[in-house]
Design a protein around this motif. Structure first.
Motif: not given
Length: 441
Positions: A79-93
């Motif tokens: 979602m963070a690479t193919a969609a618009s989820m911020p990478v920071a949200v991915f890492v933080g989660t």
């Protein structure tokens, strides 16, 4: 050091590998995930298996807990690479769940106190999520200082949701927690809340204080407390303290009404379980529509939804008026021993679904009036006509609750489903009446 602590430490270390995405790019991150997945698949016994295995993994001697956890992280990474989820949200989660669990396990070495364990999970989770997001943004060249309030808000919201889900589910259901927290933080990030660091800290402190008070007064369970704190935090940040005042009026008055003549309710067999402490299901059943209204207001204000933000204010007020009206009606009306079924008016036993008393109906009207009065005093958008609309919506919602209780509860619907549909009906009536008056005016 116990096995759960060692396992939590290893999982936290593996979660730290999520930083490979902002450091080296998604391809390296995918390769790291692939290596961990391969290792989890081939390790079927030995010390490493003993270290990483959840109790359920011993049935097939396969590290399913680790495999599903990594797969949930991969799903967020996509979602963070193919969609618009911020990478920071991915890492933080990912860091939030991993280090929150480690913090809780470390504290469990000292105490089994449930509140202390939940607090330790949240504090460790917030610290890890803020750090992960800050590192990600700094690697991208962004000024972290200006982003700190949002990072803290996202971290606190995610930590509360994670703690709630872990209390309701099993500890081994972290993949569900990861996906749920990631999706919530993605949504909140899109809303682009504008708030200062001090304001976020105060909002967290205020909601935690109210939440703990509800637990200490035995009006909410641990899950109910966490749900209330999360709803309160989102309401303050995305709506404002005026919205929070209306929301907390329901929790406070509704919670205390549960204690009203509790011995009498116990004797009649109509008392709430757990000494009246309400759980997450009860809180969400009554407040889910209000939460949706808060999110809708913020999305509309940010231009993500069409329509006037003011309409969501009335949706919010109508749902809370319904929740207050229904709660006071049932908690006060239930102590009287001559209820009548709302559909036939025949006399029924106290506690019968759909049974009403005139005392309960009057209490419900008072509850809706309290919410309307607060809305009138706190929101310039709510005039005298608007306040009357809120009262009407609350009474309609309370009536819908009784009708559903008499017809569908126990067969097609449970109590929480009835509460949700009732608050939804009150919210819709409030919105429709406001739109009707706007067209006529």
């Amino acid at each position: 050091m116990t096995a759960p602590v060692r396992r939590a430490g290893v999982f936290a270390a593996l979660c730290t590998l999520s930083l490979a995405v902002p450091l080296f790019g998604p391809r390296v991150g995918a390769a790291v995930a692939g290596v961990v997945l391969l290792g989890a698949y081939v390790i079927t016994d030995g010390p490493l298996f003993e270290l990483l295995a959840y109790p359920g993994d011993y049935e097939d001697f396969r590290l399913y807990g680790l495999i599903t956890f990594v797969l949930s992280g991969v799903a967020l990474g996509l979602m963070a690479t193919a969609a618009s989820m911020p990478v920071a949200v991915f890492v933080g989660t990912i860091l939030l769940v991993g280090y929150g669990n480690l913090g809780e396990q470390l504290v469990r070495l000292r105490t089994e106190n449930a509140v202390v364990r939940v607090a330790s999970f949240c504090l460790a989770a917030i610290a890890a999520a803020v750090a992960g997001q800050a590192i990600t943004y700094s690697l991208a060249g962004d000024a972290v200082t200006s982003l700190l309030p949002v990072l803290l808000f996202l971290a606190a919201s995610g930590a509360l949701l994670a703690a709630l889900l872990r209390d309701v589910l099993l500890r081994s259901d972290d993949p569900i927690v990861v996906l749920s927290v990631g999706l919530l933080l993605w949504l909140l990030a899109e809303l682009e809340a504008t708030i200062g660091t001090g304001e976020v800290v105060v909002a967290i402190a205020v909601t935690v204080a109210f939440g703990y008070a509800s637990y200490a007064l035995e009006t909410a369970s641990i899950a109910g407390m966490l749900t209330g704190v999360l709803l309160g935090l989102l309401t303050i940040v995305l709506g404002g303290y005026e919205w929070f005042a209306v929301l907390i009026s329901f929790f406070a008055i509704g919670g205390l009404s549960t204690k009203f003549r509790y011995d009498r309710k116990q004797a009649l067999g109509v008392a709430e379980d757990n000494n009246g402490a309400r759980g997450s299901g009860n809180v969400l059943g009554n407040a889910a529509v209000a939460l949706a209204a808060v999110l809708g207001y913020a999305a509309s204000d940010a231009g993500l939804l069409l329509g006037e933000p003011e309409l969501f204010l009335f949706v919010f007020a109508g749902s809370i008026a319904t929740a207050m009206s229904d709660t006071l009606s049932s908690e006060i009306g239930s102590v009287f021993d001559r209820p009548r079924l709302i559909t036939t008016l025949e006399q029924v036993e106290p506690g019968t679904d759909g049974g009403v008393t005139w005392q309960g109906e009057l209490a419900g009207l008072v509850g809706a009036t309290i919410v309307a009065g607060l809305a009138y005093g706190l929101f310039p958008e709510v005039d005298a006509v608007g306040a009357a609309v809120v009262v009407a919506a609350g009474v309609v919602g309370m009536t819908v609750d009784s009708l559903l209780g008499a017809t569908l509860e126990g067969t097609l619907l449970g109590n929480q489903g009835v509460n949700f549909l009732a608050t939804l009906s009150g919210a819709l009536v409030c919105a429709l009446l406001v739109l009707s008056f706007a067209l006529l005016g």
